[in-house]
Design an enzyme around this catalytic site. Structure first.
Site, PDB file in Angstrom:
ATOM      1  N   HIS A  80      14.210 -34.250 -18.001  1.00 45.32           N
ATOM      2  CA  HIS A  80      13.829 -34.868 -16.718  1.00 45.32           C
ATOM      3  C   HIS A  80      12.368 -34.588 -16.355  1.00 45.32           C
ATOM      4  CE1 HIS A  80      17.923 -36.077 -16.050  1.00 45.32           C
ATOM      5  NE2 HIS A  80      18.355 -34.833 -16.197  1.00 45.32           N
TER       6      HIS A  80
ATOM      7  N   LYS B 285       9.142 -12.477 -16.004  1.00 44.58           N
ATOM      8  CA  LYS B 285       8.698 -11.246 -16.676  1.00 44.58           C
ATOM      9  C   LYS B 285       7.445 -11.512 -17.486  1.00 44.58           C
ATOM     10  CE  LYS B 285      10.279  -8.818 -15.107  1.00 44.58           C
ATOM     11  NZ  LYS B 285      11.241  -8.656 -14.068  1.00 44.58           N
TER      12      LYS B 285
ATOM     13  N   GLU C 175       4.327 -12.255 -15.268  1.00 47.04           N
ATOM     14  CA  GLU C 175       3.778 -11.193 -14.420  1.00 47.04           C
ATOM     15  C   GLU C 175       3.090 -10.076 -15.203  1.00 47.04           C
ATOM     16  OE1 GLU C 175       7.970  -9.056 -13.070  1.00 47.04           O
ATOM     17  OE2 GLU C 175       6.327  -8.988 -11.668  1.00 47.04           O
TER      18      GLU C 175
ATOM     19  N   LYS D 247       4.557  -3.013  -6.405  1.00 41.89           N
ATOM     20  CA  LYS D 247       5.987  -2.833  -6.643  1.00 41.89           C
ATOM     21  C   LYS D 247       6.837  -3.287  -5.467  1.00 41.89           C
ATOM     22  CE  LYS D 247       9.586  -1.428  -8.873  1.00 41.89           C
ATOM     23  NZ  LYS D 247      10.049  -2.359  -9.910  1.00 41.89           N
TER      24      LYS D 247
ATOM     25  N   GLU E 245      14.293 -15.515 -15.148  1.00 40.21           N
ATOM     26  CA  GLU E 245      13.857 -14.120 -15.164  1.00 40.21           C
ATOM     27  C   GLU E 245      12.931 -13.841 -16.366  1.00 40.21           C
ATOM     28  OE1 GLU E 245      13.689 -11.807 -13.211  1.00 40.21           O
ATOM     29  OE2 GLU E 245      13.551  -9.966 -14.355  1.00 40.21           O
TER      30      GLU E 245
ATOM     31  N   TRP F  44      -3.297  -2.385  -1.536  1.00 35.12           N
ATOM     32  CA  TRP F  44      -3.003  -3.703  -2.095  1.00 35.12           C
ATOM     33  C   TRP F  44      -3.575  -4.675  -1.074  1.00 35.12           C
ATOM     34  CZ3 TRP F  44      -0.354  -8.189  -0.738  1.00 35.12           C
ATOM     35  CH2 TRP F  44      -0.091  -9.088  -1.791  1.00 35.12           C
TER      36      TRP F  44
ATOM     37  N   ASN G 240      -0.539   0.588   6.240  1.00 33.12           N
ATOM     38  CA  ASN G 240       0.180  -0.322   5.349  1.00 33.12           C
ATOM     39  C   ASN G 240       0.792  -1.403   6.223  1.00 33.12           C
ATOM     40  OD1 ASN G 240       1.794  -1.534   3.451  1.00 33.12           O
ATOM     41  ND2 ASN G 240       3.207   0.191   3.209  1.00 33.12           N
ATOM     42  N   GLY G 241       0.570  -2.673   5.889  1.00 39.50           N
ATOM     43  CA  GLY G 241       1.122  -3.763   6.715  1.00 39.50           C
ATOM     44  C   GLY G 241       0.008  -4.726   7.099  1.00 39.50           C
TER      45      GLY G 241
ATOM     46  N   CYS H  70       0.824  -1.200   0.000  1.00 36.99           N
ATOM     47  CA  CYS H  70       0.000   0.000   0.000  1.00 36.99           C
ATOM     48  C   CYS H  70       0.861   1.254   0.000  1.00 36.99           C
ATOM     49  CB  CYS H  70      -0.881   0.012   1.239  1.00 36.99           C
ATOM     50  SG  CYS H  70      -1.778  -1.512   1.479  1.00 36.99           S
TER      51      CYS H  70
ATOM     52  N   ARG I 163       2.521   1.248  -6.068  1.00 34.90           N
ATOM     53  CA  ARG I 163       2.690   0.431  -4.863  1.00 34.90           C
ATOM     54  C   ARG I 163       1.486  -0.467  -4.600  1.00 34.90           C
ATOM     55  NH1 ARG I 163       6.789   2.087  -1.206  1.00 34.90           N
ATOM     56  NH2 ARG I 163       5.748   0.774   0.299  1.00 34.90           N
TER      57      ARG I 163
END
Ligand code: M6R
Length: 607
Positions: free
Chosen positions: A503, A484, A487, A602, A480, A73, A99-100, A2, A27
């Site tokens: 495998h 990318k 997401e 973020k 990576e 968020w 926030n938290g 948040c 955020r």
């Protein structure tokens, strides 16, 4: 997670809060709200969705010069207007943003409900407003101090009371909070991007501290409620850096900034005379560096992938054992801290809860933990025992790009430093430095020919699954690339070592499942080429990222993305850029919200 902003000053608070929330939207962006104090009342507006939805319901002439705002968020409670912040007590006089996560909120809520409180949301945060109201005796700062003794969990809280005009009180435990000092105006925010348009003078609030602001004063107390006088610091970021500067998206801008951001990460740190590097921020003597027997890296997400590349590089060129581990896992497995071991906590934001708590756990056990971070003044660099700032400039897009290549740069400089103290010769050092210094130009040339990648994104945007395959230094780059793509395009993608597909993952191969192979001209090229043939034999479409003019690869692959031929050690930099672009153009093709992909934020400040 948040985003929080508070403003206290002579100007109308509404537009300042809305503008601050727009800058904080990266955020968290599932809902937003503001509360503005005026004539003994707090007017609260909150709306599900983007800041624009909120802006539509806030009157342009909203009176009041003191207020708080929040971008959410969601952690507890679905995304709707009621669960958006701010939250108020029953009288509407105390209004808070948070926030938290309040871990003991169920017990607190039950107790408050027994006492007659009626809750209006499903959030953990709302208990803070009711708790403050139940303790309030005319002084919000004192009430906050009392309330904190009852709250368990993580928080950045900002609160106001209708009976205390021109006053905002904030508290922090595990979620960032910063004070901005302007001319007869004060700000509180979860990060400096919200306030850099107004002031560059800041004081970072620490865990346990309470901050109270009026337009012209601030009062900060520590955990024992003693007044603290802290150094005022200066934000070095410019406002333009947090704007799109003509690009369609922050992600595009940040990908294209990489030649410069990598250069900034190197600047002043290369010692050409001795073919080594200077990293003064490590706070380690030459003897301590020489006595280092192991390097361990902890991080999350993209930063973890940078750590995996670094572990491979450091071990191979500096000849000391090096491993990378997910910070979230390390914290809970009671890790053994060995002597002469240097730990690195890698984090773009410097606020990632998983990494921060793992770092604290290691420090508690006596470890030396160095930070590799971008955001100056964030919690990880402040609490670490030294480290390297990567100086990428603000990274606003949720998908991390330029931070990754700058984290790699910092690690490459560290590897060079250690390697030159051990086996690496002066000549070897010179070659390494030359390779490192060639990276920005190579990337610049790749960025001037993005058309192939754009058309491949168009061709493959309709698929449901994707495999990314690489080996050696480029195996983490495959991870990576997959991260990318998933997401920001929401296409299911997996990264594997190319050697691993036989495998298990090869069972997924069919005509609809493309594999993207990273095939530089290094020692493992022929082996990766064989893996490509195995996939082709099963009719799987193959895209290969290979060096200019590699005919063998081009003959096998359906599509090729070429990168410049370079020193093998720097291929992770050159391989990752096409993957960033590929996911960017794919997401565009699919009409996704590139900078603010669904469900993400973020800076992940909760566990
Ligand atoms: O700020 P950090 O580098 O600590 O963040 C770690 C991850 O949350 C982050 O890299 C995340 O995976 C990104 N969204 C990836 O693009």
């Amino acid at each position: 997670m948040c985003g929080i902003i508070g403003y206290c000053g002579p100007k109308p608070a509404g537009p300042i809060l809305i503008q601050g929330l727009r800058r904080l939207e990266y955020r968290g962006y599932d809902s937003a709200g503001i509360g503005v104090l005026s004539d003994g009342d707090v007017a609260v507006f909150k709306k599900k969705g983007k800041i624009n939805n909120l802006a539509e319901v806030v009157p342009e002439d909203l009176p009041g010069t003191c207020g708080i705002g929040h971008t959410r968020w969601a952690t507890h409670g679905v995304v709707n207007d009621a669960n958006a912040h701010p939250h108020a007590d029953a009288t509407g006089k105390i209004v808070i943003v948070h926030n938290g996560i309040i871990e003991n909120y169920t017990a607190l809520r039950e107790k408050l409900e027994e006492d007659g409180c009626v809750f209006a949301s499903d959030t953990d945060s709302e208990v803070i407003a009711h708790l403050l109201a139940s303790l309030y005796e005319g002084n919000l700062e004192k009430t906050m101090a009392q309330a904190l003794t009852l709250l368990q969990g993580t928080y950045g809280i900002v609160a106001l009371h209708a009976d205390e005009p021109d006053t905002i009180v904030g508290a922090r435990n595990g979620s960032p909070l910063v004070l901005g000092i302007g001319d007869d105006e004060m700000f509180l925010a979860s990060d400096v991007t919200a306030i850099v348009a107004h002031t560059k003078q800041v004081v970072y609030i620490e865990d346990g501290e309470i901050i109270s602001i009026t337009p012209s004063t601030y009062h900060l107390t520590d955990q024992r409620r003693n007044t603290v006088d802290k150094k005022i610091e200066f934000i070095s970021w410019e406002l333009e850096e947090i704007e799109k500067d003509g690009y369609a998206h922050f992600m595009e801008k940040e990908i294209f900034e990489q030649p410069d951001s990598i250069l900034r990460a190197m600047q002043g740190r290369i010692d050409h005379e001795y073919a080594t590097s200077h990293l003064g921020g490590l706070n380690m003597s030459r003897a301590e560096l020489l006595n280092t027997e192991r390097v361990k890296i902890i991080a999350a997400g993209t930063s973890f992938h940078a750590g995996l590349v670094a572990a491979n590089l450091i071990e191979s060129i500096a000849r000391i054992p090096c491993t990378a581990e997910l910070a979230s896992e390390l914290r809970y497995r009671n890790p053994i801290v060995e002597r002469n071991t240097v730990y690195f906590a890698v984090s773009q934001s410097g606020e990632t809860a998983d990494t921060l708590y793992a770092m604290r756990e290691l420090q508690r056990k006596g470890a030396r933990v160095l930070g590799i971070c971008n955001v100056v003044g964030a919690t990880i660099p402040r609490e670490s025992d030294g480290g390297v700032y990567i100086h990428s400039g603000p990274e606003i897009a949720v998908a991390s790009t330029k931070a990754f290549t700058s984290q790699l740069t910092a690690f490459y400089l560290f590897a060079l430093l250690i390697a030159r103290m051990r086996d690496m010769s002066y000549e070897g050092g010179k070659e390494f430095v030359q390779a490192l210094e060639s990276i920005p130009e190579h990337i610049r040339s790749m960025l001037s020919r993005v058309d192939t990648i754009r058309s491949l994104a168009k061709k493959y945007a309709g698929v449901a699954d994707f495999l990314f395959l690489g080996r050696g230094l480029n195996y983490p780059v495959a991870l990576e690339g997959a991260l990318k793509l998933k997401e920001i395009s929401y296409i299911h993608a997996e990264g594997y070592s190319a050697a691993e597909i036989k495998h298990g993952p090869i069972a997924l191969i069919n005509e609809q499942t493309p594999s993207l192979f990273l095939v530089p001209d290094d020692a493992l090229r022929d082996k990766v080429l064989s893996n490509m043939k195995e996939v082709k034999a099963r009719r799987g479409p193959v895209i290969a990222v290979c060096v200019d003019g590699d005919r063998d690869v081009a003959e096998v692959a359906d599509d090729v993305i070429e990168i410049p031929r370079a020193s093998t050690v720097i291929y992770p930099f050159l391989m990752v850029v096409p993957l960033q672009l590929f996911s960017y153009y794919t997401a565009l093709e699919l009409g996704r919200n590139v900078d603010q992909p669904r469900n993400l934020a973020k800076s992940v400040t909760v566990e």
